[in-house]
Design a protein around this motif. Sequence first.
Motif, PDB file in Angstrom:
ATOM      1  N   LEU A  27     -24.189   1.000   0.317  1.00 17.21           N
ATOM      2  CA  LEU A  27     -24.924   2.335  -0.193  1.00 17.21           C
ATOM      3  C   LEU A  27     -26.397   2.781   0.445  1.00 17.21           C
ATOM      4  CD1 LEU A  27     -24.027   2.457  -3.799  1.00 17.21           C
ATOM      5  CD2 LEU A  27     -22.648   3.431  -2.138  1.00 17.21           C
ATOM      6  N   THR A  28     -26.889   1.474   0.986  1.00 13.01           N
ATOM      7  CA  THR A  28     -28.274   1.950   2.163  1.00 13.01           C
ATOM      8  C   THR A  28     -27.869   1.317   3.348  1.00 13.01           C
ATOM      9  OG1 THR A  28     -29.281  -0.060   1.362  1.00 13.01           O
ATOM     10  CG2 THR A  28     -29.418   1.768  -0.212  1.00 13.01           C
ATOM     11  N   ASN A  29     -28.811   1.250   4.094  1.00 15.11           N
ATOM     12  CA  ASN A  29     -28.482   0.639   5.486  1.00 15.11           C
ATOM     13  C   ASN A  29     -28.986  -0.913   5.355  1.00 15.11           C
ATOM     14  OD1 ASN A  29     -31.188   0.852   5.560  1.00 15.11           O
ATOM     15  ND2 ASN A  29     -31.575   2.096   7.208  1.00 15.11           N
ATOM     16  N   GLY A  30     -29.506  -1.246   4.387  1.00 15.15           N
ATOM     17  CA  GLY A  30     -29.899  -2.767   4.219  1.00 15.15           C
ATOM     18  C   GLY A  30     -31.150  -3.082   4.415  1.00 15.15           C
ATOM     19  N   GLN A  31     -31.934  -2.197   4.882  1.00 13.37           N
ATOM     20  CA  GLN A  31     -33.221  -2.235   5.068  1.00 13.37           C
ATOM     21  C   GLN A  31     -33.887  -2.166   4.026  1.00 13.37           C
ATOM     22  OE1 GLN A  31     -34.502   0.511   8.153  1.00 13.37           O
ATOM     23  NE2 GLN A  31     -33.625  -0.595   9.909  1.00 13.37           N
ATOM     24  N   LEU A  32     -35.142  -3.205   3.975  1.00 12.79           N
ATOM     25  CA  LEU A  32     -35.851  -3.175   2.473  1.00 12.79           C
ATOM     26  C   LEU A  32     -37.271  -2.536   3.000  1.00 12.79           C
ATOM     27  CD1 LEU A  32     -35.296  -6.664   1.162  1.00 12.79           C
ATOM     28  CD2 LEU A  32     -34.083  -4.559   0.365  1.00 12.79           C
ATOM     29  N   ASN A  33     -37.528  -1.519   2.347  1.00 12.34           N
ATOM     30  CA  ASN A  33     -38.679  -0.733   2.635  1.00 12.34           C
ATOM     31  C   ASN A  33     -39.694  -0.589   1.580  1.00 12.34           C
ATOM     32  OD1 ASN A  33     -38.150   0.295   5.439  1.00 12.34           O
ATOM     33  ND2 ASN A  33     -36.579   1.268   4.336  1.00 12.34           N
ATOM     34  N   PHE A  34     -41.031  -1.299   1.752  1.00  9.57           N
ATOM     35  CA  PHE A  34     -42.164  -1.024   0.637  1.00  9.57           C
ATOM     36  C   PHE A  34     -43.250  -0.258   0.954  1.00  9.57           C
ATOM     37  CE2 PHE A  34     -39.570  -4.840   0.374  1.00  9.57           C
ATOM     38  CZ  PHE A  34     -39.118  -5.027  -0.839  1.00  9.57           C
ATOM     39  N   ASP A  37     -48.117  -0.325  -2.322  1.00 11.08           N
ATOM     40  CA  ASP A  37     -48.461  -1.027  -3.755  1.00 11.08           C
ATOM     41  C   ASP A  37     -47.343  -1.979  -4.019  1.00 11.08           C
ATOM     42  OD1 ASP A  37     -46.433   0.830  -4.171  1.00 11.08           O
ATOM     43  OD2 ASP A  37     -47.489   2.042  -5.589  1.00 11.08           O
ATOM     44  N   GLY A  38     -46.228  -2.041  -2.993  1.00 16.41           N
ATOM     45  CA  GLY A  38     -45.282  -2.915  -3.571  1.00 16.41           C
ATOM     46  C   GLY A  38     -43.972  -2.058  -3.833  1.00 16.41           C
ATOM     47  N   GLN A  39     -44.060  -1.146  -4.288  1.00 19.27           N
ATOM     48  CA  GLN A  39     -43.055  -0.067  -4.726  1.00 19.27           C
ATOM     49  C   GLN A  39     -42.013  -0.043  -3.615  1.00 19.27           C
ATOM     50  OE1 GLN A  39     -43.745   3.868  -5.934  1.00 19.27           O
ATOM     51  NE2 GLN A  39     -42.079   3.668  -7.175  1.00 19.27           N
ATOM     52  N   GLU A  40     -40.710  -0.123  -4.070  1.00 20.02           N
ATOM     53  CA  GLU A  40     -39.472  -0.225  -3.122  1.00 20.02           C
ATOM     54  C   GLU A  40     -39.133   1.258  -2.737  1.00 20.02           C
ATOM     55  OE1 GLU A  40     -35.251  -2.712  -2.217  1.00 20.02           O
ATOM     56  OE2 GLU A  40     -36.428  -2.965  -3.925  1.00 20.02           O
ATOM     57  N   ILE A  41     -38.493   1.455  -1.476  1.00 19.73           N
ATOM     58  CA  ILE A  41     -37.901   2.692  -1.050  1.00 19.73           C
ATOM     59  C   ILE A  41     -36.508   2.491  -0.651  1.00 19.73           C
ATOM     60  CG2 ILE A  41     -37.871   4.879   0.194  1.00 19.73           C
ATOM     61  CD1 ILE A  41     -41.050   4.254   0.531  1.00 19.73           C
ATOM     62  N   LYS A  42     -35.690   3.250  -0.876  1.00 22.91           N
ATOM     63  CA  LYS A  42     -34.023   3.060  -0.857  1.00 22.91           C
ATOM     64  C   LYS A  42     -33.710   4.401  -0.350  1.00 22.91           C
ATOM     65  CE  LYS A  42     -32.708  -0.738  -3.615  1.00 22.91           C
ATOM     66  NZ  LYS A  42     -32.615  -1.982  -2.441  1.00 22.91           N
ATOM     67  N   SER A  43     -33.091   4.652   0.723  1.00 22.20           N
ATOM     68  CA  SER A  43     -32.221   5.811   1.058  1.00 22.20           C
ATOM     69  C   SER A  43     -30.908   5.717   0.898  1.00 22.20           C
ATOM     70  CB  SER A  43     -32.603   6.172   2.510  1.00 22.20           C
ATOM     71  OG  SER A  43     -34.055   6.204   2.652  1.00 22.20           O
ATOM     72  N   PHE A  44     -30.239   6.927   0.325  1.00 17.50           N
ATOM     73  CA  PHE A  44     -28.755   6.891   0.063  1.00 17.50           C
ATOM     74  C   PHE A  44     -28.051   8.073   0.901  1.00 17.50           C
ATOM     75  CE2 PHE A  44     -30.886   4.896  -3.808  1.00 17.50           C
ATOM     76  CZ  PHE A  44     -29.795   3.909  -3.838  1.00 17.50           C
ATOM     77  N   HIS A  45     -27.020   7.804   1.155  1.00 16.73           N
ATOM     78  CA  HIS A  45     -26.440   8.965   2.129  1.00 16.73           C
ATOM     79  C   HIS A  45     -25.558  10.132   1.230  1.00 16.73           C
ATOM     80  CE1 HIS A  45     -24.469  10.922   5.345  1.00 16.73           C
ATOM     81  NE2 HIS A  45     -25.102  10.159   6.160  1.00 16.73           N
ATOM     82  N   THR A  46     -25.765  11.307   1.330  1.00 15.99           N
ATOM     83  CA  THR A  46     -24.978  12.170   0.357  1.00 15.99           C
ATOM     84  C   THR A  46     -23.498  12.142   0.922  1.00 15.99           C
ATOM     85  OG1 THR A  46     -25.297  13.827   2.227  1.00 15.99           O
ATOM     86  CG2 THR A  46     -26.997  13.716   0.522  1.00 15.99           C
TER      87      THR A  46
END
Length: 178
Positions: A27-34, A37-46
């Motif tokens: 559901l994401t491209n597998g990359q882990l982006n932070f 402050d350590g908060q994670e960001i995820k991108s989902f495709h519509t």
Amino acid sequence: MGNSLSAQLTERLRPVKLVVFDVDGILTNGQLNFLPDGQEIKSFHTLDGLGIKLLHKAGIETAIITGRSSPQVEQRAKALGIHYLMQGREDKLVALEELWKQHHHSAATTAYIGDDLPDLAAIITVAFGASVPNGHPLVRAEADWCTSRKGGEGAAREFCEVILSAQGKLNALIDEFR
């Protein structure tokens, strides 16, 4: 593998009533982006989101089983109406077996898509196991089918549509948009 389905695989998809998705790499491209402050960001495709909603319209339940825990995944699952969310579950097959027991599903009525070794046991146990081109080579080799789109780039949508097509439901669902 490949994008077309054999008659045997099409038959295995007809009784599917539960579709299970891994998150990172599917559901994401597998990359882990932070953030700093350590908060994670995820991108989902519509595209994937609409595919999941189409499954629901066809009466198919959905689940997410993921090894990580993330408020973004919880938010996305809620927005899409995902029936079952299991986070922080490294042993995907054990989680899947728990889900089957609690909700009266079985391997014979389940399709699963994943991309890495923690998904492998689930992929080879269910009626229809799929992976993505950017998945681990062993997982791709053991899967029944591989999407043409990469994880996070519409692969889950492609998976949803192949299931709906095998069940003879896709065209009617698409016609609702005409």
